[in-house]
Design an enzyme around this catalytic site. Structure first.
Site, PDB file in Angstrom:
ATOM      1  N   ASP A 105       0.841  -1.195   0.000  1.00 24.77           N
ATOM      2  CA  ASP A 105       0.000   0.000   0.000  1.00 24.77           C
ATOM      3  C   ASP A 105       0.880   1.251   0.000  1.00 24.77           C
ATOM      4  OD1 ASP A 105      -2.166  -1.695   0.194  1.00 24.77           O
ATOM      5  OD2 ASP A 105      -2.342  -1.487   2.374  1.00 24.77           O
TER       6      ASP A 105
HETATM    7  N1  URA Z   1      -1.180  -6.011   3.794  1.00 27.51           N
HETATM    8  C1  URA Z   1      -1.713  -4.773   3.833  1.00 27.51           C
HETATM    9  O1  URA Z   1      -2.733  -4.542   4.438  1.00 27.51           O
HETATM   10  N2  URA Z   1      -1.046  -3.795   3.191  1.00 27.51           N
HETATM   11  C2  URA Z   1       0.122  -3.971   2.544  1.00 27.51           C
HETATM   12  O2  URA Z   1       0.681  -3.024   2.000  1.00 27.51           O
HETATM   13  C3  URA Z   1       0.653  -5.271   2.509  1.00 27.51           C
HETATM   14  C4  URA Z   1      -0.030  -6.279   3.144  1.00 27.51           C
END
Ligand code: URA
Length: 246
Positions: A105
């Site tokens: 993310d």
């Molecule tokens: N899980 C999440 O919630 N976000 C990420 O960036 C990676 C794994």
């Protein structure tokens, strides 16, 4: 067999135009013989290509271990926002074909592989590969003790998906490590939601047998040899034993 100017520029040494100029200047040899034209072909796997007498260490693909910082997109291009490819040196970007293998993310930081090896990325990301990924996380409230068992049994996240067994290690009331073997969208955040917690900070620390080096700051990266990159395909940190389970 590939054109010599293409081989040289593919290694990030120079642009295609600069490669042609090097050839015309007589600086390039193949198995000791000077190359006459940038259009001449060579086989980089079996022939020794040298520039100014220095042999080229040819690598068919690049594997970049990147510490993704927060605020940067795990994408190859974006019209408005900075992507992980913008963090790389010009010499790497001009190779072309690079992409992030998987995504974190925008507000997540940590270990990300950037490569131009599609089949390798596919093997690593395939849902059937079950490669372990370990995340360090902090939450907005105390993580309930029953979360450890809940994660081990698997939880049903948004969309009705029941996750595979995961290993939660509590480090402090609002701090933990979570190891999962799949990669659904927002998976870690959604898993913590099922026990009433919001993730306020998330960092990926490991994929398979490859850990985020402690001395690699966010935004920095390191080139890996193909042998080192193979660690991303290991299921877990200790071995590539397919029977190793969470
Ligand atoms: N899980 C999440 O919630 N976000 C990420 O960036 C990676 C794994």
């Amino acid at each position: 067999m590939e054109r010599i100017d293409k081989i040289l520029s593919s290694q990030g040494l120079c642009s295609r135009r600069e490669a042609a100029a090097l050839v015309r200047a007589g600086a390039v040899t193949v198995d000791g013989a000077p190359v006459r034209s940038p259009a001449d072909k060579a086989d980089p796997a079996s022939q020794v290509i040298a520039v100014h007498g220095r042999p080229l260490c040819y690598q068919a693909h690049v594997y970049i271990l990147l510490h993704k910082p927060q605020g940067v997109l795990s994408a190859s291009a974006d019209r408005r926002e900075r992507t992980v490819l913008d963090l790389l040196d010009e010499s790497l970007r001009r190779r072309g074909g690079l992409f992030p293998a998987g995504r974190l993310d925008r507000d997540t930081e940590g270990l990300l592989l950037v490569t131009d090896d599609g089949p390798f990325a596919h093997r690593m990301l395939s849902p059937a590969s079950h490669v372990e990924k370990t995340y360090y996380l902090r939450t907005d409230r105390d993580i309930p003790p029953h979360a450890v068992e809940a994660m081990r049994a698997g939880v049903t996240i948004e969309g009705g998906y029941h996750t595979r067994p995961a290993r939660l290690t509590l480090l402090a009331p609002r701090e933990a490590r979570l190891t999962i073997t799949e990669g659904k969208y927002h998976q870690v955040k959604l898993m913590l939601r099922t026990v009433g917690c919001t993730v306020t900070y998330l960092r990926r620390e490991r994929i398979g047998g490859v850990c985020l080096p402690p001395d690699l700051a966010p935004g920095e990266y390191r080139l890996l040899s193909p042998a080192e990159a193979a660690g991303f395909l290991q299921k877990n940190a200790e071995s590539d034993d397919a029977s190793a389970q969470l």
